[in-house]
Design a protein around this motif. Sequence first.
Motif, mmCIF file in Angstrom:
data_model
loop_
_atom_site.group_PDB
_atom_site.id
_atom_site.type_symbol
_atom_site.label_atom_id
_atom_site.label_comp_id
_atom_site.label_asym_id
_atom_site.label_seq_id
_atom_site.Cartn_x
_atom_site.Cartn_y
_atom_site.Cartn_z
ATOM 1 N N GLY A 29 -5.385 -19.333 7.789
ATOM 2 C CA GLY A 29 -4.399 -18.335 8.183
ATOM 3 C C GLY A 29 -4.855 -17.569 9.403
ATOM 4 O O GLY A 29 -6.044 -17.337 9.605
ATOM 5 N N SER A 30 -3.903 -17.176 10.222
ATOM 6 C CA SER A 30 -4.242 -16.500 11.471
ATOM 7 C C SER A 30 -4.777 -15.091 11.235
ATOM 8 O O SER A 30 -5.602 -14.607 12.000
ATOM 9 N N ALA A 31 -4.323 -14.416 10.192
ATOM 10 C CA ALA A 31 -4.827 -13.066 9.913
ATOM 11 C C ALA A 31 -6.299 -13.117 9.538
ATOM 12 O O ALA A 31 -7.087 -12.263 9.969
ATOM 13 N N ALA A 32 -6.696 -14.127 8.776
ATOM 14 C CA ALA A 32 -8.099 -14.266 8.396
ATOM 15 C C ALA A 32 -8.942 -14.620 9.616
ATOM 16 O O ALA A 32 -10.071 -14.139 9.769
ATOM 17 N N ASP A 33 -8.399 -15.458 10.503
ATOM 18 C CA ASP A 33 -9.127 -15.814 11.720
ATOM 19 C C ASP A 33 -9.318 -14.602 12.618
ATOM 20 O O ASP A 33 -10.389 -14.403 13.191
ATOM 21 N N LEU A 34 -8.294 -13.778 12.741
ATOM 22 C CA LEU A 34 -8.392 -12.573 13.557
ATOM 23 C C LEU A 34 -9.405 -11.605 12.961
ATOM 24 O O LEU A 34 -10.213 -11.019 13.696
ATOM 25 N N ALA A 35 -9.398 -11.449 11.647
ATOM 26 C CA ALA A 35 -10.354 -10.543 11.005
ATOM 27 C C ALA A 35 -11.781 -11.030 11.228
ATOM 28 O O ALA A 35 -12.682 -10.230 11.517
ATOM 29 N N ARG A 36 -11.993 -12.333 11.123
ATOM 30 C CA ARG A 36 -13.336 -12.871 11.363
ATOM 31 C C ARG A 36 -13.739 -12.665 12.825
ATOM 32 O O ARG A 36 -14.867 -12.292 13.120
ATOM 33 N N PHE A 37 -12.825 -12.905 13.744
ATOM 34 C CA PHE A 37 -13.121 -12.698 15.158
ATOM 35 C C PHE A 37 -13.511 -11.247 15.427
ATOM 36 O O PHE A 37 -14.485 -10.971 16.135
ATOM 37 N N LEU A 38 -12.769 -10.311 14.867
ATOM 38 C CA LEU A 38 -13.064 -8.897 15.097
ATOM 39 C C LEU A 38 -14.377 -8.483 14.448
ATOM 40 O O LEU A 38 -15.101 -7.643 14.977
ATOM 41 N N ASP A 39 -14.686 -9.063 13.286
ATOM 42 C CA ASP A 39 -15.955 -8.755 12.613
ATOM 43 C C ASP A 39 -17.149 -9.296 13.349
ATOM 44 O O ASP A 39 -18.219 -8.687 13.376
ATOM 45 N N GLU A 40 -16.998 -10.473 13.963
ATOM 46 C CA GLU A 40 -18.128 -11.151 14.576
ATOM 47 C C GLU A 40 -18.173 -11.029 16.098
ATOM 48 O O GLU A 40 -18.964 -11.691 16.743
ATOM 49 N N LYS A 41 -17.329 -10.194 16.651
ATOM 50 C CA LYS A 41 -17.257 -10.040 18.104
ATOM 51 C C LYS A 41 -18.557 -9.407 18.617
ATOM 52 O O LYS A 41 -18.977 -8.362 18.115
#
Length: 69
Positions: free
Chosen positions: A52-64
Amino acid sequence: MSTAPAPGPRDPKASEPQRPQPKPALVFDDPLDQQSSDDTDRGWGERAPAGGSAADLARFLDEKPPHHI
């Protein structure tokens, strides 16, 4: 009237002598044959794939990295 408990043990197991617990058996297995938590993605802090795109965005923001802020 007396409020003292009746004489004698109430629990029949309490009157039996306590037997010492057996010591754990020694294990002579090779510890390198077993998988450690470091050998898994979860041990390194990876999340299970959620999809899901929401999970991908959350991971991106967490690991940025800090230089991408």
